[in-house]
Design a protein around this motif. Structure first.
Motif, PDB file in Angstrom:
ATOM      1  N   UNK A  14       1.754   5.276  13.075  1.00  0.00           N
ATOM      2  CA  UNK A  14       1.841   4.860  11.672  1.00  0.00           C
ATOM      3  C   UNK A  14       3.144   4.121  11.376  1.00  0.00           C
ATOM      4  N   UNK A  15       4.155   4.383  12.173  1.00  0.00           N
ATOM      5  CA  UNK A  15       5.445   3.708  11.978  1.00  0.00           C
ATOM      6  C   UNK A  15       5.351   2.213  12.258  1.00  0.00           C
ATOM      7  N   UNK A  16       4.258   1.778  12.885  1.00  0.00           N
ATOM      8  CA  UNK A  16       4.071   0.354  13.178  1.00  0.00           C
ATOM      9  C   UNK A  16       3.672  -0.450  11.946  1.00  0.00           C
ATOM     10  N   UNK A  17       3.305   0.246  10.865  1.00  0.00           N
ATOM     11  CA  UNK A  17       2.843  -0.439   9.664  1.00  0.00           C
ATOM     12  C   UNK A  17       3.951  -0.540   8.621  1.00  0.00           C
ATOM     13  N   UNK A  18       4.482  -1.742   8.382  1.00  0.00           N
ATOM     14  CA  UNK A  18       5.493  -1.874   7.324  1.00  0.00           C
ATOM     15  C   UNK A  18       4.915  -1.603   5.941  1.00  0.00           C
ATOM     16  N   UNK A  19       3.629  -1.879   5.745  1.00  0.00           N
ATOM     17  CA  UNK A  19       3.014  -1.621   4.443  1.00  0.00           C
ATOM     18  C   UNK A  19       2.929  -0.123   4.175  1.00  0.00           C
ATOM     19  N   UNK A  20       2.541   0.642   5.165  1.00  0.00           N
ATOM     20  CA  UNK A  20       2.455   2.094   5.013  1.00  0.00           C
ATOM     21  C   UNK A  20       3.833   2.676   4.743  1.00  0.00           C
ATOM     22  N   UNK A 116      -4.687   9.287   5.457  1.00  0.00           N
ATOM     23  CA  UNK A 116      -5.609   8.868   4.396  1.00  0.00           C
ATOM     24  C   UNK A 116      -4.977   7.778   3.534  1.00  0.00           C
ATOM     25  N   UNK A 117      -3.663   7.842   3.354  1.00  0.00           N
ATOM     26  CA  UNK A 117      -2.968   6.785   2.612  1.00  0.00           C
ATOM     27  C   UNK A 117      -3.110   5.459   3.344  1.00  0.00           C
ATOM     28  N   UNK A 118      -2.978   5.476   4.673  1.00  0.00           N
ATOM     29  CA  UNK A 118      -3.112   4.234   5.439  1.00  0.00           C
ATOM     30  C   UNK A 118      -4.514   3.645   5.266  1.00  0.00           C
ATOM     31  N   UNK A 119      -5.549   4.494   5.349  1.00  0.00           N
ATOM     32  CA  UNK A 119      -6.923   4.020   5.181  1.00  0.00           C
ATOM     33  C   UNK A 119      -7.114   3.396   3.803  1.00  0.00           C
ATOM     34  N   UNK A 126      -7.542  -5.399   2.710  1.00  0.00           N
ATOM     35  CA  UNK A 126      -8.535  -6.279   3.323  1.00  0.00           C
ATOM     36  C   UNK A 126      -9.574  -6.728   2.312  1.00  0.00           C
ATOM     37  N   UNK A 127      -9.894  -5.863   1.359  1.00  0.00           N
ATOM     38  CA  UNK A 127     -10.838  -6.258   0.312  1.00  0.00           C
ATOM     39  C   UNK A 127     -10.266  -7.384  -0.533  1.00  0.00           C
ATOM     40  N   UNK A 128      -8.982  -7.271  -0.896  1.00  0.00           N
ATOM     41  CA  UNK A 128      -8.366  -8.313  -1.722  1.00  0.00           C
ATOM     42  C   UNK A 128      -8.215  -9.607  -0.927  1.00  0.00           C
ATOM     43  N   UNK A 129      -7.897  -9.497   0.378  1.00  0.00           N
ATOM     44  CA  UNK A 129      -7.772 -10.697   1.210  1.00  0.00           C
ATOM     45  C   UNK A 129      -9.131 -11.340   1.445  1.00  0.00           C
ATOM     46  N   UNK A 130     -10.196 -10.528   1.401  1.00  0.00           N
ATOM     47  CA  UNK A 130     -11.525 -11.048   1.664  1.00  0.00           C
ATOM     48  C   UNK A 130     -12.207 -11.674   0.469  1.00  0.00           C
ATOM     49  N   UNK A 184      -2.241  -9.807   6.871  1.00  0.00           N
ATOM     50  CA  UNK A 184      -2.632  -8.461   6.433  1.00  0.00           C
ATOM     51  C   UNK A 184      -2.777  -7.484   7.594  1.00  0.00           C
ATOM     52  N   UNK A 185      -3.351  -7.923   8.700  1.00  0.00           N
ATOM     53  CA  UNK A 185      -3.511  -7.035   9.846  1.00  0.00           C
ATOM     54  C   UNK A 185      -2.157  -6.663  10.451  1.00  0.00           C
ATOM     55  N   UNK A 186      -1.210  -7.589  10.389  1.00  0.00           N
ATOM     56  CA  UNK A 186       0.142  -7.291  10.865  1.00  0.00           C
ATOM     57  C   UNK A 186       0.845  -6.318   9.923  1.00  0.00           C
ATOM     58  N   UNK A 187       0.692  -6.517   8.626  1.00  0.00           N
ATOM     59  CA  UNK A 187       1.324  -5.621   7.656  1.00  0.00           C
ATOM     60  C   UNK A 187       0.766  -4.203   7.748  1.00  0.00           C
ATOM     61  N   UNK A 188      -0.505  -4.098   8.134  1.00  0.00           N
ATOM     62  CA  UNK A 188      -1.103  -2.778   8.322  1.00  0.00           C
ATOM     63  C   UNK A 188      -0.677  -2.136   9.630  1.00  0.00           C
ATOM     64  N   UNK A 189      -0.024  -2.905  10.492  1.00  0.00           N
ATOM     65  CA  UNK A 189       0.441  -2.370  11.769  1.00  0.00           C
ATOM     66  C   UNK A 189      -0.569  -2.489  12.881  1.00  0.00           C
ATOM     67  N   UNK A 190      -1.676  -3.209  12.648  1.00  0.00           N
ATOM     68  CA  UNK A 190      -2.723  -3.366  13.656  1.00  0.00           C
ATOM     69  C   UNK A 190      -2.404  -4.477  14.653  1.00  0.00           C
ATOM     70  N   UNK A 191      -1.634  -5.468  14.207  1.00  0.00           N
ATOM     71  CA  UNK A 191      -1.202  -6.560  15.073  1.00  0.00           C
ATOM     72  C   UNK A 191       0.319  -6.622  15.087  1.00  0.00           C
ATOM     73  N   UNK A 192       0.857  -7.052  16.214  1.00  0.00           N
ATOM     74  CA  UNK A 192       2.294  -7.332  16.298  1.00  0.00           C
ATOM     75  C   UNK A 192       2.472  -8.842  16.273  1.00  0.00           C
ATOM     76  N   UNK A 193       3.318  -9.308  15.372  1.00  0.00           N
ATOM     77  CA  UNK A 193       3.568 -10.738  15.223  1.00  0.00           C
ATOM     78  C   UNK A 193       4.918 -11.091  15.816  1.00  0.00           C
ATOM     79  N   UNK A 194       4.940 -12.089  16.672  1.00  0.00           N
ATOM     80  CA  UNK A 194       6.192 -12.583  17.245  1.00  0.00           C
ATOM     81  C   UNK A 194       6.217 -14.095  17.120  1.00  0.00           C
TER      82      UNK A 194
END
Length: 227
Positions: A14-20, A116-119, A126-130, A184-194
């Motif tokens: 969970x620490x990978x997500x800056x948004x969380x 549950x907060x992360x979910x 993702x809903x707002x981005x979609x 959005x996927x990076x902010x959720x911590x699902x992707x690492x951006x470099x």
């Protein structure tokens, strides 16, 4: 078929997500220090923006980076905070009342349940981005695409071309795909951006990806509709 799973409360991923991380810090501030002041336009007041810039330590938006281009920080100068503010309201984790941002009962409850907060954040982000005027995103297809393309790493240019069939020089579409899919996927911590260079970013899946996403069936790509 794609299923989202809530990580365990103590999952280090969970620490990978800056948004969380930012949501936890903001909700905790609301719970412990009290409501956050709002401007007449219902933006978060500068004192909290200043605090958040330091506390969030958001990659690409650190306090040093923000102050390099701003003498003072308003909410719109710190885009992650502006988006988090909208998400907290949309998810009913916080609400506006009498000129202040207040934590809600749902916000207090989810503060005690980090997975549950992360979910909740993922679903609303993702809903707002979609639902954007410029792009119509089918997240099942997009997540299947990312699952394949970012397995060994992919640049934003490569992913955009694969997803939309756009030309390498179609910078507008590339920007839309970044803002509404990859970021959005990076902010959720699902992707690492470099950063590859000034004009290109490189994305790989993180350890949070397999922990929170289960894929069934094939991973066939379909296009994002451009308007």
């Amino acid at each position: 078929m794609i299923e989202f799973h809530a990580p365990a409360a103590d999952a280090p991923q969970l620490a990978l997500s800056p948004l969380h991380r930012a949501a936890v810090l903001t909700l905790r501030h609301l719970a412990e220090a009290g409501p956050i002041g709002l401007t007449p336009n219902r933006a978060i007041k500068r004192y909290f923006v200043t605090w958040a810039a330091e506390a969030f330590n958001w990659p690409g938006y650190t306090a040093d980076e923000l102050y390099a281009i701003n003498k003072v920080l308003n909410e719109h100068d710190f885009p992650p905070l502006a988006i988090l503010h909208d998400l907290l309201l949309a998810a009913k984790l916080a609400r506006h009342r009498k000129g202040f941002l207040h934590i809600t009962k749902i916000g207090k409850d989810l503060l005690e349940h980090p997975g549950s907060l992360w979910i909740t954040l993922a679903q609303h982000l993702l809903l707002s981005a979609g639902h954007d005027d410029m792009m119509e995103i089918e997240w099942v297809s997009v997540l299947n695409a990312v699952n394949v393309e970012a397995h060994s790493g992919v640049t934003d240019k490569q992913f955009c071309a694969r997803l939309t069939g756009s030309d390498d020089k179609d910078y507008h579409i590339k920007s839309l795909v970044y803002v509404h899919v990859l970021r959005p996927l990076s902010w959720l911590g699902l992707l690492h951006e470099a950063r590859q260079n000034r004009n290109e970013r490189f994305f790989t899946k993180t350890a949070l990806w397999p922990l929170t996403l289960t894929f069934g069936g094939g991973s066939q790509l379909s296009s994002v509709t451009k308007h």
